[in-house]
Design a protein around this motif. Sequence first.
Motif, PDB file in Angstrom:
ATOM      1  N   ASN A  66      29.055  45.246  39.927  1.00  0.00           N
ATOM      2  CA  ASN A  66      29.810  45.550  41.134  1.00  0.00           C
ATOM      3  C   ASN A  66      30.600  46.852  41.029  1.00  0.00           C
ATOM      4  O   ASN A  66      30.949  47.307  39.933  1.00  0.00           O
ATOM      5  CB  ASN A  66      30.826  44.432  41.402  1.00  0.00           C
ATOM      6  CG  ASN A  66      30.229  43.235  42.090  1.00  0.00           C
ATOM      7  OD1 ASN A  66      29.032  43.182  42.347  1.00  0.00           O
ATOM      8  ND2 ASN A  66      31.065  42.247  42.393  1.00  0.00           N
ATOM      9  N   GLY A  97      28.208  44.543  45.264  1.00  0.00           N
ATOM     10  CA  GLY A  97      29.402  43.751  45.513  1.00  0.00           C
ATOM     11  C   GLY A  97      30.612  44.560  45.100  1.00  0.00           C
ATOM     12  O   GLY A  97      30.506  45.745  44.749  1.00  0.00           O
ATOM     13  N   THR A 116      34.548  44.159  42.958  1.00  0.00           N
ATOM     14  CA  THR A 116      35.454  43.371  42.127  1.00  0.00           C
ATOM     15  C   THR A 116      36.788  44.104  42.046  1.00  0.00           C
ATOM     16  O   THR A 116      36.826  45.336  41.987  1.00  0.00           O
ATOM     17  CB  THR A 116      34.878  43.196  40.713  1.00  0.00           C
ATOM     18  OG1 THR A 116      33.639  42.508  40.785  1.00  0.00           O
ATOM     19  CG2 THR A 116      35.841  42.416  39.817  1.00  0.00           C
ATOM     20  N   ASP A 168      35.654  38.405  42.669  1.00  0.00           N
ATOM     21  CA  ASP A 168      34.319  38.979  42.487  1.00  0.00           C
ATOM     22  C   ASP A 168      33.515  38.606  43.728  1.00  0.00           C
ATOM     23  O   ASP A 168      33.228  37.430  43.966  1.00  0.00           O
ATOM     24  CB  ASP A 168      33.685  38.398  41.219  1.00  0.00           C
ATOM     25  CG  ASP A 168      32.255  38.851  40.989  1.00  0.00           C
ATOM     26  OD1 ASP A 168      31.406  38.644  41.876  1.00  0.00           O
ATOM     27  OD2 ASP A 168      31.973  39.378  39.903  1.00  0.00           O
ATOM     28  N   ALA A 198      30.022  39.284  46.193  1.00  0.00           N
ATOM     29  CA  ALA A 198      28.671  39.812  46.350  1.00  0.00           C
ATOM     30  C   ALA A 198      28.487  40.182  47.816  1.00  0.00           C
ATOM     31  O   ALA A 198      28.909  39.442  48.718  1.00  0.00           O
ATOM     32  CB  ALA A 198      27.637  38.770  45.948  1.00  0.00           C
TER      33      ALA A 198
END
Length: 280
Positions: free
Chosen positions: A69, A97, A99, A276, A278
């Motif tokens: 990510n 994604g 984070t 986190d 996605a």
Amino acid sequence: MELIAHERAQSFLEAAGPVLLGDEARHNLMFGICSTLTEDPDAYPTFRLWTVASDGETVLAMLMTPPFNLLVGQPADPAALQFAATRLMEQSIVLPGVTGALPEVDAFAECWQRLSGTSRRLRMAQGIYAVRTVRLPPAVEGGMRFANTDDRALIVEWFEAFAAESLPEGAAHHEAEDVVDRRLRSSGGFALWEDREIVSLSGFGGQTPHGIRIGPVYTPPPLRRRGYASALVAHLSQHLLGGGRDYCFLYTDLGNPTSNRIYMDVGYELVCESADYAFE
């Protein structure tokens, strides 16, 4: 504002230092990745390092090591998150994604969703903890020692077990053998708790200017609830602090109240929450 790409971790840290050091614990993962890029450039075949500047001052730091990510830092100017998302979209950067700590990770994710038309899925809610003074737990059978290459096979096996049990479904990850070999030859490493046999494992690495990250921590299921992991993390943290670090950090799964409790019991305090996500 201006989005600036950096080709080397050193130049990135020189630019990003003022915003990252404002909360070193919050940004320990970003510091740690830069430490790895410096020590072992082959660990990440490709990487992207960006800062956002406003009137000559850095107001945001971000990095990405595909397929992992995008990692976003805390902005000195919240408007930098929208600006950065817009510039990355204009450059056709693909983000699997994002984070980061709350609330900045949510703010960036919302911007990216509007721009890209994607949705986000929470893969893991995490806590970032730090300790300066350790509280050793009551006596636990056995003791700590540091791992060496003779322990490699067991560490790889347990690292794979940890990943299977703890990593979110669909999340990118390094091969266990690569991580273990890199740790064994770097400034980080692994500590083991032995009670007639090896019963618990803790990694450490990802140095920051004044600290170091603990993890992963793993005890095989049949050996749990005996205090081994608590004792190992406490003694390892105390050793690292005694070696000159100001603090140790670790990440927890906020969905696992047991792990959060045992770390707080030995002196770790919650710094912030992290997420986190996605993009789908």
